[in-house]
Design a protein around this motif. Structure first.
Motif, PDB file in Angstrom:
ATOM      1  N   THR A  64      45.845  14.875   6.072  1.00 31.17           N
ATOM      2  CA  THR A  64      46.718  13.952   5.330  1.00 31.17           C
ATOM      3  C   THR A  64      46.300  12.535   5.687  1.00 31.17           C
ATOM      4  O   THR A  64      45.209  12.314   6.193  1.00 31.17           O
ATOM      5  CB  THR A  64      48.191  14.200   5.692  1.00 31.17           C
ATOM      6  OG1 THR A  64      48.274  14.075   7.117  1.00 31.17           O
ATOM      7  CG2 THR A  64      48.663  15.558   5.273  1.00 31.17           C
ATOM      8  N   SER A  66      45.821   8.248   4.697  1.00 34.22           N
ATOM      9  CA  SER A  66      45.331   7.496   3.539  1.00 34.22           C
ATOM     10  C   SER A  66      43.922   7.925   3.144  1.00 34.22           C
ATOM     11  O   SER A  66      43.550   7.826   1.973  1.00 34.22           O
ATOM     12  CB  SER A  66      45.373   6.000   3.830  1.00 34.22           C
ATOM     13  OG  SER A  66      44.589   5.725   4.980  1.00 34.22           O
ATOM     14  N   SER A  67      43.133   8.423   4.101  1.00 31.31           N
ATOM     15  CA  SER A  67      41.715   8.674   3.796  1.00 31.31           C
ATOM     16  C   SER A  67      41.470   9.722   2.705  1.00 31.31           C
ATOM     17  O   SER A  67      40.640   9.490   1.834  1.00 31.31           O
ATOM     18  CB  SER A  67      40.965   9.054   5.066  1.00 31.31           C
ATOM     19  OG  SER A  67      41.222   8.110   6.078  1.00 31.31           O
ATOM     20  N   ASP A  95      47.900  19.244  10.761  1.00 36.09           N
ATOM     21  CA  ASP A  95      48.985  18.824  11.651  1.00 36.09           C
ATOM     22  C   ASP A  95      50.268  18.502  10.904  1.00 36.09           C
ATOM     23  O   ASP A  95      50.291  18.430   9.674  1.00 36.09           O
ATOM     24  CB  ASP A  95      48.538  17.599  12.476  1.00 36.09           C
ATOM     25  CG  ASP A  95      47.770  16.589  11.648  1.00 36.09           C
ATOM     26  OD1 ASP A  95      47.864  16.638  10.405  1.00 36.09           O
ATOM     27  OD2 ASP A  95      47.068  15.752  12.225  1.00 36.09           O
ATOM     28  N   GLY A 162      40.170  12.979   8.723  1.00 37.06           N
ATOM     29  CA  GLY A 162      40.153  11.530   8.809  1.00 37.06           C
ATOM     30  C   GLY A 162      39.954  11.212  10.282  1.00 37.06           C
ATOM     31  O   GLY A 162      39.836  12.115  11.111  1.00 37.06           O
ATOM     32  N   ILE A 163      39.933   9.937  10.618  1.00 36.83           N
ATOM     33  CA  ILE A 163      39.817   9.587  12.043  1.00 36.83           C
ATOM     34  C   ILE A 163      40.828   8.486  12.347  1.00 36.83           C
ATOM     35  O   ILE A 163      40.979   7.539  11.571  1.00 36.83           O
ATOM     36  CB  ILE A 163      38.371   9.148  12.394  1.00 36.83           C
ATOM     37  CG1 ILE A 163      38.235   8.854  13.901  1.00 36.83           C
ATOM     38  CG2 ILE A 163      37.907   7.940  11.567  1.00 36.83           C
ATOM     39  CD1 ILE A 163      36.789   8.710  14.365  1.00 36.83           C
ATOM     40  N   HIS A 168      41.210   9.938  17.343  1.00 35.00           N
ATOM     41  CA  HIS A 168      41.747  11.294  17.175  1.00 35.00           C
ATOM     42  C   HIS A 168      41.246  11.928  15.886  1.00 35.00           C
ATOM     43  O   HIS A 168      40.991  11.247  14.899  1.00 35.00           O
ATOM     44  CB  HIS A 168      43.284  11.326  17.253  1.00 35.00           C
ATOM     45  CG  HIS A 168      44.016  10.697  16.108  1.00 35.00           C
ATOM     46  ND1 HIS A 168      45.197  10.004  16.261  1.00 35.00           N
ATOM     47  CD2 HIS A 168      43.774  10.655  14.782  1.00 35.00           C
ATOM     48  CE1 HIS A 168      45.633   9.590  15.095  1.00 35.00           C
ATOM     49  NE2 HIS A 168      44.786   9.963  14.175  1.00 35.00           N
ATOM     50  N   GLY A 170      42.661  15.331  13.573  1.00 31.78           N
ATOM     51  CA  GLY A 170      43.970  15.958  13.622  1.00 31.78           C
ATOM     52  C   GLY A 170      44.798  15.005  14.461  1.00 31.78           C
ATOM     53  O   GLY A 170      44.621  13.793  14.385  1.00 31.78           O
ATOM     54  N   LYS A 232      38.356   0.845  10.637  1.00 35.01           N
ATOM     55  CA  LYS A 232      37.790   2.058  11.242  1.00 35.01           C
ATOM     56  C   LYS A 232      36.380   1.813  11.800  1.00 35.01           C
ATOM     57  O   LYS A 232      35.802   2.701  12.432  1.00 35.01           O
ATOM     58  CB  LYS A 232      37.721   3.191  10.206  1.00 35.01           C
ATOM     59  CG  LYS A 232      39.068   3.634   9.645  1.00 35.01           C
ATOM     60  CD  LYS A 232      39.857   4.449  10.659  1.00 35.01           C
ATOM     61  CE  LYS A 232      41.279   4.711  10.230  1.00 35.01           C
ATOM     62  NZ  LYS A 232      41.437   5.734   9.233  1.00 35.01           N
TER      63      LYS A 232
HETATM   64  C1  F6R Z   1      46.074  13.626   9.293  1.00 35.15           C
HETATM   65  C2  F6R Z   1      45.465  13.549  10.621  1.00 35.15           C
HETATM   66  C3  F6R Z   1      44.982  12.292  11.217  1.00 35.15           C
HETATM   67  C4  F6R Z   1      44.448  11.295  10.206  1.00 35.15           C
HETATM   68  C5  F6R Z   1      44.036   9.996  10.915  1.00 35.15           C
HETATM   69  C6  F6R Z   1      43.567   8.945   9.942  1.00 35.15           C
HETATM   70  O1  F6R Z   1      46.372  14.950   8.925  1.00 35.15           O
HETATM   71  O2  F6R Z   1      45.396  14.545  11.253  1.00 35.15           O
HETATM   72  O3  F6R Z   1      43.962  12.605  12.133  1.00 35.15           O
HETATM   73  O4  F6R Z   1      43.362  11.854   9.540  1.00 35.15           O
HETATM   74  O5  F6R Z   1      45.115   9.511  11.632  1.00 35.15           O
HETATM   75  O6  F6R Z   1      44.596   8.554   9.131  1.00 35.15           O
HETATM   76  P1  F6R Z   1      44.345   7.606   7.848  1.00 35.15           P
HETATM   77  O7  F6R Z   1      43.513   8.415   6.916  1.00 35.15           O
HETATM   78  O8  F6R Z   1      45.706   7.340   7.293  1.00 35.15           O
HETATM   79  O9  F6R Z   1      43.644   6.406   8.346  1.00 35.15           O
END
Ligand code: F6R
Length: 640
Positions: A64, A66-67, A95, A162-163, A168, A170, A232
């Motif tokens: 989930t 924004s990515s 998660d 995503g990261i 992290h 997840g 990022k």
């Molecule tokens: C989401 C998740 C997180 C997001 C990470 C990046 O299921 O597990 O690891 O991928 O926090 O979030 P965004 O994409 O909103 O920058």
């Protein structure tokens, strides 16, 4: 070239990249996150189809945040328009916050249904998302079962990631073990701060989550990690180029044999081959790259441009540049002059002056200008000094606030204003209702239309305070209230024709010689990006209109991020008095002072950030050998 070639052509196992001696994870860089998302969606779609042809299931690990949003949008489009079926798809989400009700607006369960599951033909029983309502004593067994379910269906064929800025994946925060499996975890403060806007405040963000572990993720047969935006860049660089460390859990992916990081330009910005390509490969020396390399060399050696020597150029991988240019002496003078010529105290052009080496034209003497401001304070925060100069130098300056900025006003502020309004008119029923709604509003509840209107009016009044202080007539201040923003939620709609039309109408009526727009894409909700897209689309659509031949577009930054010297086409210095004047203009935006609701990843107030950045740009110019100014506002020209 097919859409999928990024994988086929460029994929090489870790350690085998010729020009990227620093990189340990395969990665591809796209011009935009939209293009990139389409390619990733195409890979997923292909996998689903291949599996369907083999009469087998396709097991997807999903993320989930924004990515992945645009990947899901494209998958929905492929389902609707090209018949992609999800009937053989089984999904496991990475998660979920804990505790969390599945239908809460902030739940990942809600997110997945809103962005994907409601719009495709996946079987409900094939959807797995960690349950945020599980009792504490049952969490452990629940996690064991989640793992078992994945195993039973043959493991993950594909994992989308995503990261986080903590590194992290997840919700495996720093410290996570390589052998970790699905479990409960305490979230890092930084992660909770990043989530705060969608929870309308840090205090509402859960402290825990249930997440797949590192080993769960690494068992996937294929992993694609998405990262967009400048915020990022640093963590992407650390993950791809640093050593494997539990402090940056994403580095565990270095040891996975089929992982690709898919990046947009901004997210790749800190990679060695992008930031300092001359250190790792032979370069084609464009003007911008020359500037970037020389300013970098000057910064490394702490020497102004004019003191750089042939030997130093050679030692730092720029020998080929010297061959092209002759000698350090000539190259230094050329670069010194190029930088010098970006500086002007006349952002609207200097009347009756030779403008051949100035950033702006001297004619017409009096220009029509539109300053587009995404929120009702970016104009003064990011270019208050230049804004003031333009007015003082006699140009016809229009200010256009693109969005109402209403969600960023706190309930307490709104209540204060409503009570003042009621004291003037104690019988006003609508004000009483607003007060009643504000007083009884629960956490996470959306504002009513009336409350949003009040919040918008507060920001409007603040903006007028600042524009009047700069002596702009009210008639030249435009509140566009672009519809994409008016959802009442942090999540906004996509840009529509209506938004672009409003922008076009204003540009056509003013017929400006200059447009200023925010090129600052790191704001936490992406509103600046949408507002910039609106400018680009409007300008693009109007570009054949005769008046547009004389229209130059300048991009400013400042609230979140700043242009670097090699990117700057116009640098407007400010005296100490002008710095103070700009500060006072920012102070008119009282609802955004002190306890600002959407702080982003920077704890400083907006006026402090702006001053620091303007001072820093001046210091950088000084270090490169320019005159010493108190502050500089920076602009990059956009060619359409
Ligand atoms: C989401 C998740 C997180 C997001 C990470 C990046 O299921 O597990 O690891 O991928 O926090 O979030 P965004 O994409 O909103 O920058």
């Amino acid at each position: 070239m097919t859409m999928l070639q990024y994988k086929e052509i460029e994929y090489k196992p870790a350690g085998q990249f010729e020009e990227t001696r620093c990189e340990k994870i395969h990665n591809v860089i796209f011009n935009s996150s939209l293009d990139a998302s389409k390619v990733v969606a195409a890979e997923i779609a292909q996998l689903i189809k291949e599996k369907a042809q083999q009469n087998t299931t396709c097991v997807l690990g999903l993320a989930t945040g924004s990515s992945p949003i645009k990947v899901y949008e494209e998958l929905v489009r492929l389902h609707r328009e090209e018949g992609l079926s999800f009937s053989n798809v089984i999904t496991f989400n990475l998660d979920e916050y804990w505790p969390m009700q599945p239908d809460d607006l902030q739940s990942y369960n809600h997110f997945m249904h809103e962005h994907l599951f409601h719009h495709v033909d996946i079987l409900p029983e094939n959807i797995h998302i960690p349950d945020g309502t599980i009792a504490p004593e049952e969490v452990y067994q629940y996690c064991v079962d989640y793992e078992l379910k994945m195993k039973e269906v043959g493991g993950l064929d594909f994992q989308l990631l995503g990261i986080g800025r903590t590194g992290h994946i997840g919700f495996n925060e720093p410290g996570s073990h390589i052998n970790s499996s699905t479990r409960s975890i305490t979230l890092d403060h930084l992660t909770r701060e990043d989530a705060a806007p969608s929870f309308l405040g840090l205090e509402n963000v859960p402290k825990k989550a249930i997440t797949m572990g590192i080993s769960t993720i690494r068992k996937a047969k294929r992993i694609v990690l998405l990262a967009w935006g400048i915020s990022k860049a640093e963590i992407v660089q650390e993950t791809i180029e640093g050593g494997v460390s539990s402090q940056v859990p994403a580095t565990y992916l270095q040891e996975h044999e089929n992982t690709t990081f898919v990046l947009d330009r901004e997210a790749s910005d800190a990679l060695t081959r992008i930031k300092t390509p001359w250190l790792v490969r032979a370069c084609v020396w464009t003007d911008e790259l020359k500037k970037k390399a020389i300013f970098w060399l000057s910064e490394q050696l702490k020497k102004p441009i004019l003191k750089l020597t042939d030997k130093e150029y050679n030692e730092y991988g720029m020998g080929s540049l010297l061959v092209e240019e002759g000698s350090a002496y000539e190259l230094n003078i050329k670069m010194f002059n190029a930088l010098q010529h970006t500086i002007t105290g006349w952002p609207g052009g200097k009347p009756n002056a030779d403008d051949s080496t100035r950033p702006e034209r001297s004619t017409p003497e009096r220009k029509r200008v539109i300053i587009f401001s995404p929120h009702p304070d970016d104009d003064v925060i990011s270019m208050g000094g230049t804004f003031n100069r333009l007015v003082e130098q006699g140009h016809e300056v229009h200010i256009a606030y693109q969005t109402s900025g209403n969600i960023a006003v706190s309930d307490q502020d709104a209540l204060r204003f409503a009570e003042v309004a009621l004291s003037l008119n104690p019988e006003a029923q609508n004000i009483k209702e607003v007060i009643q709604t504000l007083v009884s509003k629960g956490t996470n509840e959306l504002d009513t239309l009336a409350v949003r209107k009040l919040k918008g009016e507060i920001r409007k009044a603040e903006s007028l305070g600042a524009t009047r202080y700069f002596e702009v007539p009210d008639a030249k201040v435009h509140f566009l209230n672009l519809p994409f923003y008016e959802t009442g939620k942090v999540k906004k709609d996509n840009l529509s024709e209506r938004d672009v039309q409003i922008m076009k109408d204003l540009i056509e009526s003013v017929q400006p010689h200059q447009i200023y727009a925010a090129g600052d894409l790191a704001d936490p909700h992406g509103t600046h990006k949408v507002c910039l897209d609106a400018v680009f689309e409007a300008v693009g659509a109007l570009k054949r209109a005769p008046f547009m031949k004389d229209c130059w577009v300048w991009l400013y930054r400042g609230a979140w991020f700043e242009w670097q010297p090699h990117e700057i086409d116009m640098a407007v210095p400010m005296s100490p008095d002008q710095v103070v004047k700009k500060r006072k203009a920012i102070f008119y935006h009282q609802s955004q002072k002190d306890n600002v609701m959407f702080q982003g990843n920077d704890a400083r107030e907006f006026w402090v950030r702006a001053e620091d950045r303007n001072r820093l740009t001046a210091e950088k110019y000084r270090a490169l050998g320019m005159a010493e100014y108190a502050a500089i506002e920076a602009f990059k020209r956009y060619y359409f």
